[in-house]
Write a protein that holds these residues in place. Structure first.
Motif, short mmCIF file in Angstrom:
data_model
loop_
_atom_site.label_atom_id
_atom_site.label_comp_id
_atom_site.label_asym_id
_atom_site.label_seq_id
_atom_site.Cartn_x
_atom_site.Cartn_y
_atom_site.Cartn_z
N ALA A 95 0.74 -1.35 0.04
CA ALA A 95 0.20 -0.08 -0.09
C ALA A 95 0.68 1.17 0.07
O ALA A 95 2.18 1.03 0.70
CB ALA A 95 -0.85 0.06 1.11
N SER A 96 0.35 2.17 -0.41
CA SER A 96 0.93 3.78 -0.48
C SER A 96 0.06 4.72 0.02
O SER A 96 -1.11 4.62 -0.46
CB SER A 96 1.78 3.94 -1.83
N THR A 97 0.52 5.70 0.51
CA THR A 97 -0.17 7.25 0.77
C THR A 97 0.70 8.14 0.90
O THR A 97 2.09 7.78 1.23
CB THR A 97 -1.05 6.72 1.92
N MET A 98 0.32 9.40 1.05
CA MET A 98 0.92 10.44 1.11
C MET A 98 1.42 10.77 2.63
O MET A 98 2.17 11.20 2.84
CB MET A 98 0.07 11.97 0.54
N GLY A 99 0.42 10.41 3.69
CA GLY A 99 0.91 10.70 4.89
C GLY A 99 1.65 9.25 5.54
O GLY A 99 2.43 8.57 5.20
N TRP A 100 0.94 9.26 6.85
CA TRP A 100 1.66 8.01 7.36
C TRP A 100 0.55 7.58 8.69
O TRP A 100 0.03 8.42 9.47
CB TRP A 100 3.06 8.12 8.31
N SER A 101 0.44 6.00 8.44
CA SER A 101 -0.58 5.53 9.58
C SER A 101 -0.53 4.02 9.51
O SER A 101 -0.23 3.66 8.47
CB SER A 101 -2.03 5.95 9.06
N THR A 102 -0.88 3.33 10.53
CA THR A 102 -0.81 2.08 10.51
C THR A 102 -2.20 1.54 10.28
O THR A 102 -2.53 0.25 10.44
CB THR A 102 -0.25 1.46 11.95
N ARG A 103 -3.23 2.32 10.17
CA ARG A 103 -4.74 2.03 10.06
C ARG A 103 -4.70 1.57 8.52
O ARG A 103 -4.54 2.55 7.70
CB ARG A 103 -5.55 2.98 10.30
N PRO A 104 -5.34 0.62 8.10
CA PRO A 104 -5.62 0.36 6.66
C PRO A 104 -6.39 1.53 5.94
O PRO A 104 -6.20 1.79 4.74
CB PRO A 104 -6.24 -0.92 6.57
N GLN A 105 -7.21 2.13 6.92
CA GLN A 105 -8.11 3.00 6.27
C GLN A 105 -7.64 4.39 5.70
O GLN A 105 -8.24 4.91 4.87
CB GLN A 105 -9.19 3.27 7.21
N ALA A 106 -6.26 4.40 6.30
CA ALA A 106 -5.70 5.66 5.94
C ALA A 106 -5.04 5.54 4.67
O ALA A 106 -4.20 6.40 4.20
CB ALA A 106 -4.58 6.13 6.97
N TRP A 107 -4.87 4.35 3.96
CA TRP A 107 -3.99 4.13 2.85
C TRP A 107 -4.78 4.20 1.61
O TRP A 107 -5.88 3.67 1.59
CB TRP A 107 -3.26 2.73 2.90
N ASN A 108 -4.40 5.01 0.61
CA ASN A 108 -5.13 5.21 -0.97
C ASN A 108 -4.81 4.17 -1.77
O ASN A 108 -5.88 3.79 -2.35
CB ASN A 108 -4.67 6.69 -1.09
N TYR A 109 -3.83 3.55 -2.11
CA TYR A 109 -3.52 3.00 -2.99
C TYR A 109 -3.06 1.54 -2.52
O TYR A 109 -2.26 1.33 -1.54
CB TYR A 109 -2.39 3.25 -4.02
N TRP A 110 -3.64 0.50 -3.21
CA TRP A 110 -3.47 -1.09 -2.69
C TRP A 110 -2.91 -1.81 -3.96
O TRP A 110 -3.74 -1.63 -5.04
CB TRP A 110 -4.53 -1.48 -2.12
N GLY A 111 -2.02 -2.81 -3.76
CA GLY A 111 -1.94 -3.73 -4.80
C GLY A 111 -2.99 -4.89 -4.62
O GLY A 111 -4.06 -4.80 -3.70
#
Length: 120
Positions: A95-111
Motif C-alpha cells: 500500500a501507499s499513501t501521502m501521510g503515515w498511519s498503521t490503519r488500513p483505512q488511511a492508505w489510498n493505493y493498494w495492490g
C-alpha cells in the motif's frame, strides 16, 4: 494514481524465508509512504511493516524477523520475511499513501495481494 503489483508469495515451510516485491507505476514512490499489510481468513487486515521515507516500522508480531526496504530508483518496495511461522499465513498487500498511519483505512493505493502460506 499509483498502481501497485506484488510478487514473491508462495508456499514455504516454517522457519523458511520469502522475499516479497511491490512494483509501483504511475507516480514515483519517493514522495509516498509505503507499507505492507496482511489479511488472514476470517481476520481483519493488519499492518505488518512500513517505510515512510527512510524510517521503518514493524508490528510486534514480525519485529526482528521481517525487514522492509525501498528502492526509489526502481520504484519498488520489498519485504524480506525470515523465520516464518504458520501464523504468518495470509494474503500480503502493498500500500501507499501521502501521510503515515498503521490503519488500513488511511492508505489510498493498494495492490491485488500475494498469498503467503507457511506450512508446519
Amino acid at each position: 494514481q499509483v498502481q501497485l503489483v506484488e510478487s514473491g508469495g508462495g508456499l514455504v515451510q516454517a522457519g523458511g524465508s520469502l522475499r516479497l516485491s511491490c512494483a509501483a507505476s504511475g507516480r514515483p514512490i519517493v514522495n509516498y509512504s509505503m507499507a505492507w499489510f496482511r489479511q488472514a481468513p476470517g481476520k481483519e487486515r493488519e499492518f505488518v511493516a512500513g517505510i515512510p521515507w527512510s524510517n521503518t516500522y514493524y508490528s510486534d508480531s514480525v519485529k526482528g524477523r521481517f525487514t522492509v526496504s525501498r528502492d526509489n530508483a526502481k520504484n519498488t518496495v520489498y519485504l524480506q520475511m525470515n523465520s516464518l511461522k504458520t501464523e504468518d499465513t495470509a494474503v500480503y498487500y502493498c500500500a501507499s499513501t501521502m501521510g503515515w498511519s498503521t490503519r488500513p483505512q488511511a492508505w489510498n493505493y493498494w495492490g491485488q495481494g500475494t498469498q503467503v502460506t507457511v506450512s508446519s
